[in-house]
Design an enzyme around this catalytic site. Structure first.
Site, short mmCIF file in Angstrom:
data_model
loop_
_atom_site.label_atom_id
_atom_site.label_comp_id
_atom_site.label_asym_id
_atom_site.label_seq_id
_atom_site.Cartn_x
_atom_site.Cartn_y
_atom_site.Cartn_z
N ARG A 156 -12.86 25.50 14.81
CA ARG A 156 -12.54 24.71 13.61
C ARG A 156 -13.16 25.35 12.36
O ARG A 156 -12.47 25.88 11.52
CB ARG A 156 -13.03 23.25 13.79
CG ARG A 156 -12.46 22.28 12.77
CD ARG A 156 -13.12 22.32 11.41
NE ARG A 156 -14.56 22.10 11.43
CZ ARG A 156 -15.34 22.25 10.37
NH1 ARG A 156 -14.83 22.61 9.20
NH2 ARG A 156 -16.65 22.06 10.46
N ASP A 157 -14.46 25.34 12.27
CA ASP A 157 -15.10 25.81 11.04
C ASP A 157 -14.92 27.32 10.86
O ASP A 157 -14.99 27.84 9.75
CB ASP A 157 -16.59 25.46 11.03
CG ASP A 157 -17.18 25.47 9.62
OD1 ASP A 157 -16.39 25.56 8.66
OD2 ASP A 157 -18.41 25.40 9.49
N HIS B 250 -26.65 22.94 10.28
CA HIS B 250 -25.38 23.68 10.22
C HIS B 250 -25.53 24.74 9.12
O HIS B 250 -25.38 24.44 7.95
CB HIS B 250 -24.25 22.68 9.92
CG HIS B 250 -22.89 23.27 9.78
ND1 HIS B 250 -21.85 22.97 10.63
CD2 HIS B 250 -22.36 24.12 8.87
CE1 HIS B 250 -20.76 23.60 10.26
NE2 HIS B 250 -21.04 24.31 9.18
N HIS C 114 -24.82 28.49 7.30
CA HIS C 114 -23.94 29.66 7.11
C HIS C 114 -24.84 30.83 6.70
O HIS C 114 -25.91 30.63 6.11
CB HIS C 114 -22.89 29.35 6.04
CG HIS C 114 -21.82 28.41 6.51
ND1 HIS C 114 -20.50 28.79 6.67
CD2 HIS C 114 -21.86 27.11 6.88
CE1 HIS C 114 -19.78 27.76 7.11
NE2 HIS C 114 -20.59 26.72 7.25
N CYS D 253 -15.48 28.23 4.23
CA CYS D 253 -14.72 27.02 3.94
C CYS D 253 -13.73 27.35 2.84
O CYS D 253 -14.12 27.92 1.81
CB CYS D 253 -15.66 25.90 3.51
SG CYS D 253 -14.76 24.43 2.97
N ASN E 43 -20.20 31.32 9.46
CA ASN E 43 -21.23 30.49 10.09
C ASN E 43 -22.24 31.40 10.76
O ASN E 43 -21.95 32.55 11.11
CB ASN E 43 -20.58 29.63 11.19
CG ASN E 43 -19.75 28.50 10.63
OD1 ASN E 43 -20.26 27.44 10.33
ND2 ASN E 43 -18.45 28.74 10.48
P1 HMG Z 1 -4.99 14.25 -1.46
O1 HMG Z 1 -4.02 15.29 -1.92
O2 HMG Z 1 -5.91 13.67 -2.46
O3 HMG Z 1 -4.35 12.97 -0.75
O4 HMG Z 1 -5.81 14.88 -0.25
P2 HMG Z 1 -2.92 12.52 -0.34
O5 HMG Z 1 -3.16 11.26 0.38
O6 HMG Z 1 -2.02 12.53 -1.53
O7 HMG Z 1 -2.40 13.60 0.70
C1 HMG Z 1 -1.75 14.79 0.36
C2 HMG Z 1 -0.69 15.08 1.40
O8 HMG Z 1 -1.30 15.29 2.67
C3 HMG Z 1 0.30 13.93 1.61
O9 HMG Z 1 1.54 14.51 2.00
C4 HMG Z 1 -0.29 13.18 2.77
O10 HMG Z 1 0.68 12.46 3.50
C5 HMG Z 1 -0.86 14.28 3.60
P3 HMG Z 1 2.85 14.36 1.07
O11 HMG Z 1 3.05 12.88 0.90
O12 HMG Z 1 2.47 15.04 -0.21
O13 HMG Z 1 3.90 15.06 1.86
N1 HMG Z 1 -2.02 13.87 4.41
C6 HMG Z 1 -2.20 14.18 5.69
N2 HMG Z 1 -1.46 14.88 6.57
C7 HMG Z 1 -1.94 14.99 7.82
N3 HMG Z 1 -3.12 14.47 8.24
C8 HMG Z 1 -3.89 13.79 7.38
C9 HMG Z 1 -3.44 13.62 6.06
N4 HMG Z 1 -3.95 13.00 4.98
C10 HMG Z 1 -3.07 13.15 3.98
N5 HMG Z 1 -5.06 13.30 7.79
C11 HMG Z 1 -7.26 14.81 1.69
C12 HMG Z 1 -6.93 14.21 0.34
C13 HMG Z 1 -8.58 14.26 2.15
C14 HMG Z 1 -6.15 14.49 2.66
C15 HMG Z 1 -7.38 16.38 1.51
O14 HMG Z 1 -8.27 16.61 0.47
C16 HMG Z 1 -7.83 17.08 2.76
O15 HMG Z 1 -7.13 17.14 3.75
N6 HMG Z 1 -9.05 17.72 2.71
C17 HMG Z 1 -9.62 18.41 3.83
C18 HMG Z 1 -10.14 19.75 3.41
C19 HMG Z 1 -10.79 20.44 4.60
O16 HMG Z 1 -10.39 20.30 5.74
N7 HMG Z 1 -11.85 21.26 4.31
C20 HMG Z 1 -12.55 22.01 5.30
C21 HMG Z 1 -13.43 21.16 6.18
S1 HMG Z 1 -15.01 20.71 5.45
C22 HMG Z 1 -16.05 22.03 5.81
O17 HMG Z 1 -15.61 23.05 6.24
C23 HMG Z 1 -17.53 21.85 5.65
C24 HMG Z 1 -18.23 21.58 6.99
O18 HMG Z 1 -17.98 22.64 7.91
C25 HMG Z 1 -19.73 21.45 6.78
C26 HMG Z 1 -20.37 22.66 6.09
O19 HMG Z 1 -20.01 23.80 6.37
O20 HMG Z 1 -21.26 22.41 5.31
C27 HMG Z 1 -17.75 20.29 7.63
MG MG Z 2 -19.29 24.78 7.89
#
Ligand code: HMG
Ligand code: MG
Length: 286
Positions: A13-14, A205, A207, A238, A247
């Site tokens: 995933r990450d 966690h 990096h 990310c 990571n």
């Molecule tokens: P948004 O654009 O504000 O919200 O996104 P929305 O509700 O308008 O959704 C946009 C579109 O996505 C829509 O589709 C939704 O239906 C769809 P459209 O109507 O335009 O066709 N949608 C989805 N589709 C599938 N599954 C869902 C979903 N939700 C909405 N669950 C949202 C807000 C939160 C959805 C967006 O910002 C998002 O998905 N963000 C995730 C980003 C991400 O995954 N980042 C990486 C992970 S975090 C990380 O890596 C850090 C970590 O490792 C810790 C560290 O390293 O420190 C955890």
């Molecule tokens: Mg991470």
């Protein structure tokens, strides 16, 4: 026998979420199947996030359906909202994770929401998940530094940790998302978080952008943390955190912990093989 430290493998995933090449589902499944033989108790394999935001993770349901589930291994998935929770539930993820930020800049960039808005959203997700008997991990990103806001005060991390705990997260993973945390900053952050959370619910966690990840592991070990996340082959970054390098590599973390006398339960040869597979995937080698 030394003390046990759990390594949570987050590479599928990450790690893979950040790859520019769209990695075929069967390659992801092959990596998870190999990791399932390595001795991990938990492997993070998917994200049920918007495919518009992270196209690389769009096949989470197929990955969870295709893997060979191994007894004693729990398969985790990221869920940003109720829709994500439904996806993870349907795909039979064993554990889910919500992911908040300690800084406003990254929260906006990663979730299109302020910190407080995101916590409000997660509250519903965590309560629904725990009511269903699911275990929930709460990530906090940018625990020392944010790519947009700069240094992050430890008190902000404590506020988010306290909120995640109150909504029912049973674990909090503290992420140095861009790998800029110094051991001093990590220690101060842990001190603040320990005022609001129990030690045994914390995970580190890190990096490795600045080559300090193992130093930060040492600081967290000294504070009593016994759970760490890492990715085979040092995969990762990310997509919404400019400058975030990979990571901490699982191979390096395992070797480091073993040298210190801790027991990780991992099979080093299998981990090394998975690391090679992960690096080949990164370069499109199949
Ligand atoms: P948004 O654009 O504000 O919200 O996104 P929305 O509700 O308008 O959704 C946009 C579109 O996505 C829509 O589709 C939704 O239906 C769809 P459209 O109507 O335009 O066709 N949608 C989805 N589709 C599938 N599954 C869902 C979903 N939700 C909405 N669950 C949202 C807000 C939160 C959805 C967006 O910002 C998002 O998905 N963000 C995730 C980003 C991400 O995954 N980042 C990486 C992970 S975090 C990380 O890596 C850090 C970590 O490792 C810790 C560290 O390293 O420190 C955890
Ligand atoms: Mg991470």
């Amino acid at each position: 026998m030394g003390e046990t430290v759990e390594i949570v493998e987050v590479g599928p995933r990450d790690g893979l979420q950040n790859e520019a090449r769209l990695i075929p589902t069967d390659e992801k499944i092959a990596l998870v199947d190999l990791l399932s033989c390595a001795g991990f108790r938990r492997i993070e394999v998917a994200s049920f996030v918007s495919p518009k935001w992270v196209p690389q993770m769009a096949d989470g349901a197929e990955v969870l359906a295709g893997i060979r589930r191994t007894d004693g291994v729990r398969y985790m998935a990221l869920t940003p909202n109720m829709r994500g929770l439904e996806g993870a539930r349907a795909a039979k993820a064993d554990e889910i994770a919500v992911f908040a930020s300690a800084s406003e800049g990254f929260s906006k960039a990663n979730l299109n929401a302020s910190v407080i808005e995101s916590l409000g959203r997660f509250d519903g997700v965590v309560r629904a998940a725990t009511a269903d008997g699911l275990t929930v991990r709460g990530y906090i990103s940018c625990v020392t530094d944010c790519p947009f806001d700069g240094p992050v005060p430890p008190s902000q991390v404590a506020v988010v940790a306290s909120a995640l705990e109150a909504m029912g997260c049973n674990e909090i993973s503290l992420g140095d998302t861009i790998g800029r945390g110094t051991p001093e900053a990590v220690d101060a952050m842990l001190e603040a978080v320990l005022n609001v959370a129990e030690m045994d619910m914390l995970a580190g966690h890190f990096h490795d952008t600045s080559g300090r990840a193992l130093d930060n592991v040492d600081v967290a070990l000294a504070r009593g943390v016994r759970i760490f996340d890492s990715a085979v082959g040092g995969l990762g970054g990310c997509p919404y955190a400019p400058g975030a390098a990979g990571n901490l590599a699982t191979e390096a973390l395992d070797a480091h912990l073993t040298t210190l006398g801790y027991v990780t339960g991992l099979n080093r040869a299998v981990v090394a093989k998975a690391g090679r597979m992960a690096r080949e995937m990164r370069h499109g080698g199949g």
